[in-house]
Design an enzyme around this catalytic site. Sequence first.
Site, short mmCIF file in Angstrom:
data_model
loop_
_atom_site.label_atom_id
_atom_site.label_comp_id
_atom_site.label_asym_id
_atom_site.label_seq_id
_atom_site.Cartn_x
_atom_site.Cartn_y
_atom_site.Cartn_z
N ASN A 14 -29.14 74.59 -30.23
CA ASN A 14 -28.27 75.68 -30.66
C ASN A 14 -27.46 76.29 -29.51
O ASN A 14 -26.99 77.42 -29.61
CB ASN A 14 -29.11 76.76 -31.33
CG ASN A 14 -30.10 77.39 -30.37
OD1 ASN A 14 -30.65 76.69 -29.53
ND2 ASN A 14 -30.32 78.68 -30.48
N GLU A 15 -27.30 75.52 -28.43
CA GLU A 15 -26.60 76.05 -27.27
C GLU A 15 -25.25 76.69 -27.62
O GLU A 15 -24.89 77.75 -27.08
CB GLU A 15 -26.39 74.96 -26.21
CG GLU A 15 -27.62 74.64 -25.36
CD GLU A 15 -28.64 73.76 -26.08
OE1 GLU A 15 -28.45 73.44 -27.27
OE2 GLU A 15 -29.64 73.39 -25.45
N LEU A 75 -34.77 76.69 -22.22
CA LEU A 75 -34.55 77.10 -20.83
C LEU A 75 -34.66 78.61 -20.68
O LEU A 75 -34.15 79.38 -21.50
CB LEU A 75 -33.17 76.62 -20.36
CG LEU A 75 -32.92 75.12 -20.47
CD1 LEU A 75 -31.59 74.77 -19.81
CD2 LEU A 75 -34.05 74.30 -19.86
#
Lengths: 300, 300, 300
Positions: free
Chosen positions: B175-176, B106
């Site tokens: 990996n947020e 994103l």
Amino acid sequence: MAAPGLGRCMARTGVLPLSQAWGRAPRLPPSPLPAQRRAFSNNKILVELDESAGVATMKFKSPPVNSLSLDFLTEFCISLEKLENDRACRGVILTSAVPKIFSSGLDITEMCGKSTEHYAEFWRAVQEMWLRLYSSNMVTVAAVNGSSPAGGCLIALTCDYRIMAENPKFSIGLNEAQLGIVAPFWFKDTFVNVVGHRVAESSLQLGSLHPAPEAHRIGLVDELVPEEKLKDRATAVMQKWLALPDHARQLTKTMMRKAVLDRLVAHREEDVQNFISFISKESIQKSLRMYMEMLKKKKS
Amino acid sequence: MAAPGLGRCMARTGVLPLSQAWGRAPRLPPSPLPAQRRAFSNNKILVELDESAGVATMKFKSPPVNSLSLDFLTEFCISLEKLENDRACRGVILTSAVPKIFSSGLDITEMCGKSTEHYAEFWRAVQEMWLRLYSSNMVTVAAVNGSSPAGGCLIALTCDYRIMAENPKFSIGLNEAQLGIVAPFWFKDTFVNVVGHRVAESSLQLGSLHPAPEAHRIGLVDELVPEEKLKDRATAVMQKWLALPDHARQLTKTMMRKAVLDRLVAHREEDVQNFISFISKESIQKSLRMYMEMLKKKKS
Amino acid sequence: MAAPGLGRCMARTGVLPLSQAWGRAPRLPPSPLPAQRRAFSNNKILVELDESAGVATMKFKSPPVNSLSLDFLTEFCISLEKLENDRACRGVILTSAVPKIFSSGLDITEMCGKSTEHYAEFWRAVQEMWLRLYSSNMVTVAAVNGSSPAGGCLIALTCDYRIMAENPKFSIGLNEAQLGIVAPFWFKDTFVNVVGHRVAESSLQLGSLHPAPEAHRIGLVDELVPEEKLKDRATAVMQKWLALPDHARQLTKTMMRKAVLDRLVAHREEDVQNFISFISKESIQKSLRMYMEMLKKKKS
């Protein structure tokens, strides 16, 4: 066409035998020598019960490929019910008396050019087979001594444990997609319980038939042994499972399988209707006819 | 800001294309020579369709890192919809035209210092991308030719099959958590379907980026190949999947993915509101600004 | 018999601490030298808190086998609650101070020849222990330095990460079926989340105790290390997990575990009643008495 026994057998559906586990009276001790061995056979399955061990063997003997016809399924359910109600029997080994094939799965002739009533009767028998075997109070071990596509694979998946002959020419899998048909949701649920979601998703979409070594690698079968040792190994595994007290093991099994069993029980009639409307499509009938033609040519 | 096509595209949501599978008319046979190849490109994605093979390739070409901006997502949905409705297309390969990166996920600039309305529009576009891709009637293969964190990993997870370049410098993962944010439940559901609960739980909590060999070991990608062979391998895999009849494969896919798709469809607006209230927090805005500063410094 | 603290401790149940994560104020920075180390010990668990690291160790010291008595469980819950509310503590390592045993599981004397009220109180304490640990905001690492059957295995399964001493004489598993009893559904749910459905199904039915190497192979523990390195390795793993921002990690953990936690919260009283009616059966009491006799003879 169904044998008289199947009526009763079906009437019991929904009341899964495991719910009666707690009320079960203690088993009588096995009789002394001579070791009690009883066999009963109808046409398609040979059942041998070793009373001293408490273990039965159901041997599929419906050549050429042990296909799951209505007659076969009816006999399967009746035989399983007899064993289930027999205090002398605590475990059952499923295997084949036909070389190179465990079972080829649902009999296509039952799904081709028949009446709606016939399709309904056939599909209820398939459901019944799975419901009884997946919820069996007995320990169930599949000794897969040959190839096992589609419904044959389902039978193996429905057991507690799967041992396969380590012959890479034998393969196993839910290959329905290859024939242009779709495995029902409860085949899928059973498969996901065994191999997990990712493997099930690609295997079902591709209609994969996994050679024995691959089937072992993905967890579809629990172990491989040389074909000549398959019987002994199945007996040894059975002994290990029977060392546990029945009640605790049975309740544990129910706990693990209840969600998936309940789902079919709740949608059983809907599932029959889905099958009928799917199988009655002209496009599906056509591809089944073509498949049967191909099989006939292969044979001759 | 959204392209005009996205309105229609979003209006269709909830009516997943797979429900129409049965009604689909038979495909026309591929045209004879010269082989039909069509390409259409907007700004961010190059789409090439090989009509004779029935396979399209969507190549992400939005340097420097193929980040998923609103424009990118809009173009992605429109392109996918075009292919979905094109009878000449049965499968799509997703890959990158930017060296070393598949997609960085994103676009943070869309989530930082913008209006509530913008956040809502952006998040609906992210949902739309996932809903369309996870429910696609086409065979979807990710050819992961570079690193693929967060939303980039989601795109790969959402395909039917994942092949990754075997370069250990390339990594992939959700990996947020490393950025102090939380992957939404449908990222999580998709991840669990691929790697199982235990691996997903620790990988998500640690925000792990798995180097290619590790990603393969935990099942996050299905296979590794040398980078120069990635394209050929993706084509070969696609061919294998397209050998199956479309209908059965599509219905099987729906059956496997429906529960997870339905969950977002049922909670879509709630999920948008959650995203807005989360992303609007001053603490989150602050850590995103710091992260962007860090990226800028790295770049200069 | 329960310590006064348990009342409060139980009153909080249902309001899982994770739901408060968002409101939490930022932690104070760790104090400067001298490194703050605090220890508090009651009878059965030694708790050491390294404030500079933000890590506590809970050492089970209830010989001979760290069995989970009502007193042990009460102390466990109180200790965990203290740490949970202590801003200086972000992670906890669970290990044993008794050689060769991590914990032997539920104390059979609490389940044998006692009143219905006692069984209810005991079972609520078992539930409480699991609810608190499975939903803990802290990073939880099990350093399994000895055998760990039944409830001992549950404690390990309930942590975020499991490291086991690589001694093949140490084993771990939910072996309830061996004693003729059935693991409750939330033991099962926790187990399935870790090892998947197939492995859980056969392991639970067989009541398997897996030697360390096998436990590692099936994913029941995440890694094996030589016993003398277990403490250092647990500290290193903890450091890795604590490198992540707390909020995102905690919310991710809630997302992964909520469904299974909610299931017990929704059926908690029913589960107590099931336990009482099961454990009060004369057949079960008898087999527990026999088991205790056997243990006594072994000991003398």
